[in-house]
Scaffold this motif. Structure first.
Motif, PDB file in Angstrom:
ATOM      1  N   ASP B 142       1.022  -1.665  -0.433  1.00 50.23           N
ATOM      2  CA  ASP B 142       0.085   0.114   0.482  1.00 50.23           C
ATOM      3  C   ASP B 142       0.841   0.940   0.046  1.00 50.23           C
ATOM      4  O   ASP B 142       2.083   1.462   0.493  1.00 50.23           O
ATOM      5  N   LEU B 144       0.546   4.284   0.972  1.00 52.59           N
ATOM      6  CA  LEU B 144       0.880   4.959   2.840  1.00 52.59           C
ATOM      7  C   LEU B 144       1.512   4.388   3.926  1.00 52.59           C
ATOM      8  O   LEU B 144       1.778   4.937   4.531  1.00 52.59           O
ATOM      9  N   PHE B 146       3.278   2.247   5.655  1.00 53.78           N
ATOM     10  CA  PHE B 146       5.633   1.946   5.834  1.00 53.78           C
ATOM     11  C   PHE B 146       5.888   0.512   6.675  1.00 53.78           C
ATOM     12  O   PHE B 146       5.334   0.655   7.626  1.00 53.78           O
ATOM     13  N   ALA B 226       1.302   9.030  14.918  1.00 50.54           N
ATOM     14  CA  ALA B 226       0.350   8.378  15.134  1.00 50.54           C
ATOM     15  C   ALA B 226       0.929   6.924  13.590  1.00 50.54           C
ATOM     16  O   ALA B 226      -0.482   6.399  13.869  1.00 50.54           O
ATOM     17  N   GLU B 229      -1.007   6.370   7.939  1.00 50.09           N
ATOM     18  CA  GLU B 229      -2.286   6.282   7.521  1.00 50.09           C
ATOM     19  C   GLU B 229      -3.394   7.063   8.460  1.00 50.09           C
ATOM     20  O   GLU B 229      -4.089   8.377   8.021  1.00 50.09           O
ATOM     21  N   ASP B 230      -2.965   7.324   9.359  1.00 51.76           N
ATOM     22  CA  ASP B 230      -3.294   8.280  10.578  1.00 51.76           C
ATOM     23  C   ASP B 230      -3.018   9.632  10.508  1.00 51.76           C
ATOM     24  O   ASP B 230      -4.195  10.296  10.409  1.00 51.76           O
ATOM     25  N   ALA B 232      -2.354  10.645   7.308  1.00 54.47           N
ATOM     26  CA  ALA B 232      -3.135  10.930   6.581  1.00 54.47           C
ATOM     27  C   ALA B 232      -4.442  11.446   6.881  1.00 54.47           C
ATOM     28  O   ALA B 232      -5.241  12.596   5.920  1.00 54.47           O
ATOM     29  N   SER B 233      -4.738  10.282   7.322  1.00 51.72           N
ATOM     30  CA  SER B 233      -6.530  11.167   7.485  1.00 51.72           C
ATOM     31  C   SER B 233      -6.690  12.041   8.584  1.00 51.72           C
ATOM     32  O   SER B 233      -7.582  13.264   8.286  1.00 51.72           O
ATOM     33  N   LEU B 234      -5.198  12.583   9.014  1.00 48.82           N
ATOM     34  CA  LEU B 234      -5.574  13.962   9.786  1.00 48.82           C
ATOM     35  C   LEU B 234      -5.499  15.158   8.972  1.00 48.82           C
ATOM     36  O   LEU B 234      -5.643  16.246   9.737  1.00 48.82           O
ATOM     37  N   VAL B 236      -2.392  14.757   7.451  1.00 50.04           N
ATOM     38  CA  VAL B 236      -0.692  15.316   6.072  1.00 50.04           C
ATOM     39  C   VAL B 236      -0.618  14.265   4.600  1.00 50.04           C
ATOM     40  O   VAL B 236      -1.238  13.949   4.820  1.00 50.04           O
TER      41      VAL B 236
END
Lengths: 260, 334
Positions: B142, B144, B146, B226, B229-230, B232-234, B236
């Motif tokens: 994926d 995003l 890592f 965080a 993925e988190d 990105a949803s926040l 970033v």
């Protein structure tokens, strides 16, 4: 006009697999839509698509009049996601965790404004006043979910997405967290989508439900009574079920007829 | 109260340490006394002037800047990879810089001693190496997520370092110059013997630019704690963030390598010290790591000069002797 999240004809392919197929739904502010379905029916992918973490092949996503924006910060100001299995640095305190919810509102250096501090304060006092200075790594499962919820609320995004928020919790905490989610949804007038494994829990708190099948298509959607039918559930879960109203709440509840 | 204030002891300790280390580096182990600066005897006064007013300050400033750059670079890489063992030397980024500088030396590009061409090629090498180790450490899957396999990233770094060292030897061998082989072998051990003001200007520029980029990513790097993925949803933009961090870390490592060769583990020791004192927030970690790294290398360089006079020990040896135990401790802690 009441703000609502509206998804039309959403299809998502991951690799060669079509995970979601022409899914449409609406959630109004102040309402909970519970998404249920068997493993691999694309429940998490649905939330990830709304949060902008996967890009759909087809379909539209609107909040109110406008399409959901693509830049991450703009998206995050509208949509907050409580992930299923977050990776976090256990040294983060609850306060810091809640402040992470303000990421999309902060400048690049990350200094919080008065408004950010107020948002965090009100989220903490609403969700986890007792955990304020605790480190995330020290929290129990239920407390950790409250910490994540605190972060989600601190974003002040009008759309709240929850990916199995209670699946790792015991019965008491399941009820506590779901009650909190229902309370926050009314109080903050959030458009909430909650993915749940437990179909009876889902039917207990949902204003509307969406049942996804193995092929990522919507099998049924609407009021819990219309979604939680023996025909729908038995077909999707491949288990013989009986549905009867709950003696106290009157909500439809399913019981397995599986012979062990 | 929502505060991200540093713990009370952090800044006083760091600034005291910085002052002490600078003083130590300026005065310790010199063949003449500091007081000779005011001597009436020109045979004492002139060497004292040369040492204390020209050679020592340049070298001390170089040690401070290289230490700060390596440390901030390490702190940035640790945040980016969410791996406490990440560090420019261990990830092969320094080796990339060294290969670039070696090519410049072998081609006898202008300014090997003044170090400009070397610094540019070092930056190129470090950038390529960091892109490679990032891609390798990330693995498939994926866009995003890592890999959280710490060992995998380190193994990729070690393999990359070995590969780049082989290339470096090849360049030296093909150049057919014995003097170059000797010069580079010594330079690779890491040391500040070639410190000069011209070099310090380049170091200062790289340090300021790299630190500014990293501090400008403080919000996003905090969110990254965080997970990708988190974060990105926040809100970033993960890919842009990763590019900026890799560039800043490469810039600072490359300038350090071109100036002082391969000095490992500063980027491990100093940031962990700052974290231990409570500086986990990026806005505290980076400035703290800069000062911590400056102190560490300044002291190590003074020791390298003063421990076994008249022999000067390459400072990279000392940082490795300190750093490897910490590395093993962190690796065991898992």
């Amino acid at each position: 006009m009441k703000m609502e999240l509206r998804i039309e004809n959403l299809s998502v392919e991951l690799g060669a697999r079509r995970v979601l197929d022409a899914v449409s739904l609406q959630v109004a502010a102040g309402e909970i839509l519970a998404v249920i379905g068997p493993n691999g029916s694309g429940k998490s992918t649905l939330l990830r698509a709304v949060a902008g973490l996967v890009s759909p092949q087809r379909g539209t996503l609107h909040f109110g009049e406008n399409p959901l924006p693509t830049p991450r910060a703009a998206r995050a100001r509208l949509v907050s996601l409580l992930p299923q299995s977050p990776q976090y640095d256990g040294e983060i305190t609850l306060e810091e965790m809640a402040m992470l919810g303000r990421t999309a509102h902060l400048g690049a250096y990350g200094a919080p404004s008065k408004k950010d501090k107020e948002a965090v304060e009100s989220a903490i006092s609403l969700v986890a006043p007792d955990l304020r200075n605790r480190k995330i790594g020290e929290l129990s499962g239920g407390e950790r979910q409250r910490a994540l919820l605190c972060r989600a609320i601190a974003t002040q995004a009008p759309v709240l997405l929850l990916d199995e928020p209670v699946s790792a919790l015991d019965v008491r905490f399941q009820h506590e967290i779901l009650e909190l989610i229902a309370h926050l949804t009314r109080e903050r007038q959030l458009a909430t989508i909650c993915v749940l494994h437990g179909i009876n829990l889902a039917a207990s708190i949902a204003d509307a439900m969406l049942l996804l099948g193995k092929d990522g298509r919507v099998v049924a959607s609407g009021a819990p009574e219309n979604v939680m039918t023996e025909a729908h559930l038995s077909a999707v879960y491949e288990v013989p079920l009986r549905v009867a109203p709950h003696p106290l709440s009157g909500r439809p509840q399913a019981q397995s007829l599986w012979k062990f | 109260m929502i505060s991200r204030r540093a713990p009370a002891l952090l800044w006083p300790l760091l600034f005291l340490g910085l002052g002490g280390a600078t003083l130590l580096s300026l005065t310790w182990g010199a063949p003449v006394s500091f007081l000779d600066l005011w001597s009436q005897n020109p045979d004492l006064r002139d060497p004292a002037r040369q040492i204390f007013l020209e050679l020592r300050p340049a070298r001390t400033v170089a040690a401070l800047l290289v230490g700060a750059s390596l440390s901030v670079s390490g702190a940035g890489l640790q945040s980016l990879f969410r791996n406490p063992l990440a560090e420019p030397y261990l990830l092969g980024i320094s080796a990339g810089g060294a290969l670039g500088a070696t090519v410049a030396a072998a081609l006898q590009l202008p300014g090997w001693n003044g170090f400009e061409a070397g610094a540019f090629l070092a930056l190129g090498g470090a950038l390529v190496a960091s892109a490679v180790v990032f891609a390798l450490g990330k693995g498939r899957g994926d866009a995003l997520s890592f890999s959280q396999d710490r060992a995998r990233l380190l193994l990729c770094g070690v393999a990359l370092s070995a590969f780049l060292s082989a290339l470096m030897s090849l360049v030296v061998a093909l150049s057919g110059r014995l003097d170059l082989a000797q010069q580079i072998a010594f330079w690779l051990l890491g040391g500040l013997t070639r410190a000069s003001w011209a070099q310090n200007v380049v170091l200062l520029f790289a340090f300021l630019a790299g630190s500014a980029i990293l501090l400008g990513c403080a919000r996003d790097l905090n969110a990254l704690r965080a997970g990708e993925e988190d974060a990105a949803s926040l809100g970033v933009e993960i890919t842009a963030l990763q590019r900026k961090i890799l560039f800043a870390a490469s810039l600072m490592s490359a300038a350090s390598v071109a100036a002082a060769g391969l000095i490992g583990f500063v980027g491990l020791l100093a940031p962990h010290g700052v974290r231990l004192l409570g500086g986990r927030d990026a806005r505290i970690l980076f400035p703290g790591a800069a000062i911590g790294g400056a102190i560490l290398l300044c002291v190590c360089d003074a020791l390298a000069r003063g421990l076994f006079p008249p022999i000067e020990v390459p400072v990279g040896i000392l940082t490795a002797l300190l750093g490897v135990p910490l590395f093993l401790f962190l690796a065991r802690k898992g």
